[in-house]
Design an enzyme around this catalytic site. Structure first.
Site, PDB file in Angstrom:
ATOM      1  CG  ASP A   1      33.008  39.945  42.833  1.00 52.05           C
ATOM      2  OD1 ASP A   1      32.646  38.904  43.401  1.00 52.05           O
ATOM      3  OD2 ASP A   1      34.166  40.120  42.374  1.00 52.05           O
TER       4      ASP A   1
ATOM      5  N   GLY B   1      43.495  36.161  43.003  1.00 49.50           N
ATOM      6  CA  GLY B   1      44.768  36.705  42.544  1.00 49.50           C
ATOM      7  C   GLY B   1      45.558  35.759  41.655  1.00 49.50           C
TER       8      GLY B   1
ATOM      9  NE  ARG C   1      41.879  42.793  38.509  1.00 48.00           N
ATOM     10  CZ  ARG C   1      41.789  43.234  39.747  1.00 48.00           C
ATOM     11  NH1 ARG C   1      42.852  43.310  40.508  1.00 48.00           N
ATOM     12  NH2 ARG C   1      40.627  43.614  40.230  1.00 48.00           N
TER      13      ARG C   1
END
Ligand code: G3H
Ligand code: 13P
Ligand code: ZN
Length: 315
Positions: free
Chosen positions: A81, A180, A259
């Site tokens: 990635d 994000g 995450r």
């Protein structure tokens, strides 16, 4: 079974998107393999430069090889990635990766073409496919931060020229997403018009959507209620995954959401167990929650239940 990214795209094109999930450690790896086994979905494991440094590239490779033995029915590809040239060549030479991404999107158009061409030449010589990126997403990736007003949507005419001149196998397009947990804070949204125009100029060519985490609001609320400070976090509408897949987006990258699951589980665990210090306890909860999360994403991407179709195609 590890297959080529190309084989997965051939089955997926126009029908569903293959989930591309980043791994950094054993817990994510186990959750990913379990979630994909439960939902009977093919998948792509993504390894970033940061992950290769964090857990060590050889250890990650060992983890994946072991997971493939523990879950012999799973079918997946292994992908670098956001690589630079150095990381791409290292992965190509390792003989382990199915595909690499050369991200030279911060270069000039010609500079991006030149770097991508060099990687394509080395990768194709070894039967490895190459994802390139054109346009600029907002957000943070590795050490590069792009604010929303400097993000640039992919120009469809340039995309066609870029693919023809580089010979790349798939293209990451900037279509309104950002990396994000804080997406769409300004005027950004998913630009289906841009995807459609790119698909028209590049029919049957696999497109990739980065920055595709949905940043579930219940997850954010639980994180904040357990001491986190993620006010205003937002992501992609999950109802847009499948329409994007139907327009040629074959690979949908999801990392941030995993995450968030990790953060929620650990914040809640240590809030509720202030005397706790056995990391396996929250670790086990995380693996179970991540397994469920992955299976739910595969349902939304349309990849759930596609395993047998892929198995028949790769035989
Ligand atoms: O786009 C970046 C991915 O989320 C990977 O993040 O470079 O911090 O490992 P990372
Ligand atoms: P998210 O930050 O939206 O999860 O995007 C991940 C990604 O694009 C990895 O390449
Ligand atoms: Zn990305």
């Amino acid at each position: 079974m590890i297959v080529t990214t190309k084989q997965l795209f051939e089955v997926a094109y126009g029908e569903f998107a293959v989930g591309a999930y980043n791994i950094n450690n054993a817990e994510q790896t186990v959750g990913l393999f379990r979630g994909c086994a439960e939902s009977q979905a093919p998948f792509i494991i993504q390894i970033s430069k940061g992950a290769r440094k964090y857990t060590d590239k050889q250890i990650l490779e060992g983890l994946i090889r072991s997971a493939a033995e523990v879950f012999p029915d799973n079918i997946f590809a292994v992908h670098l990635d956001h690589g630079d040239e150095e990381a791409c060549y290292d992965c190509i030479d390792s003989g382990f990766y199915s595909s690499v991404m050369i991200d030279a999107s911060h270069e000039s158009f010609d500079g991006n073409i030149a770097a991508t061409k060099r990687v394509v030449e080395r990768a194709h010589a070894k039967g490895i496919s190459v994802e390139a990126e054109l346009g600029q997403l907002g957000g943070v990736e590795e050490d590069i931060k792009v604010d929303e007003k400097n993000a640039k949507l992919t120009d469809p005419a340039q995309a066609k020229e870029f693919v023809e001149r580089t010979g790349c196998d798939s293209l990451a397009c900037a279509i309104g997403t950002s990396h994000g947990a804080f997406k769409f804070s300004g005027s950004q949204g998913l630009h289906f018009d841009v995807i459609e125009r790119i698909q028209k100029l590049l029919p049957c060519f696999p497109l990739v959507m980065h920055g595709s985490s949905s940043v579930p609001q219940d997850e954010v609320e639980r994180i904040n209620a357990a001491g986190g400070e993620m006010k205003g976090a937002s992501g992609v509408n999950v109802k847009e995954y499948l329409p994007a897949a139907k327009k040629g987006v074959c690979k949908i990258n999801i990392d941030t959401d995993g995450r968030l699951v990790w953060t929620r589980v650990h914040r809640e665990f240590f809030r509720d167990h202030p005397d706790g210090f056995d990391f396996r306890k929250p670790g086990e909860i995380f693996i179970n929650e991540y397994t469920k999360f992955i299976a739910s994403r595969n349902e939304l991407l349309g990849s759930a239940g596609q395993l047998e179709k892929v198995r028949a195609a790769v035989k």
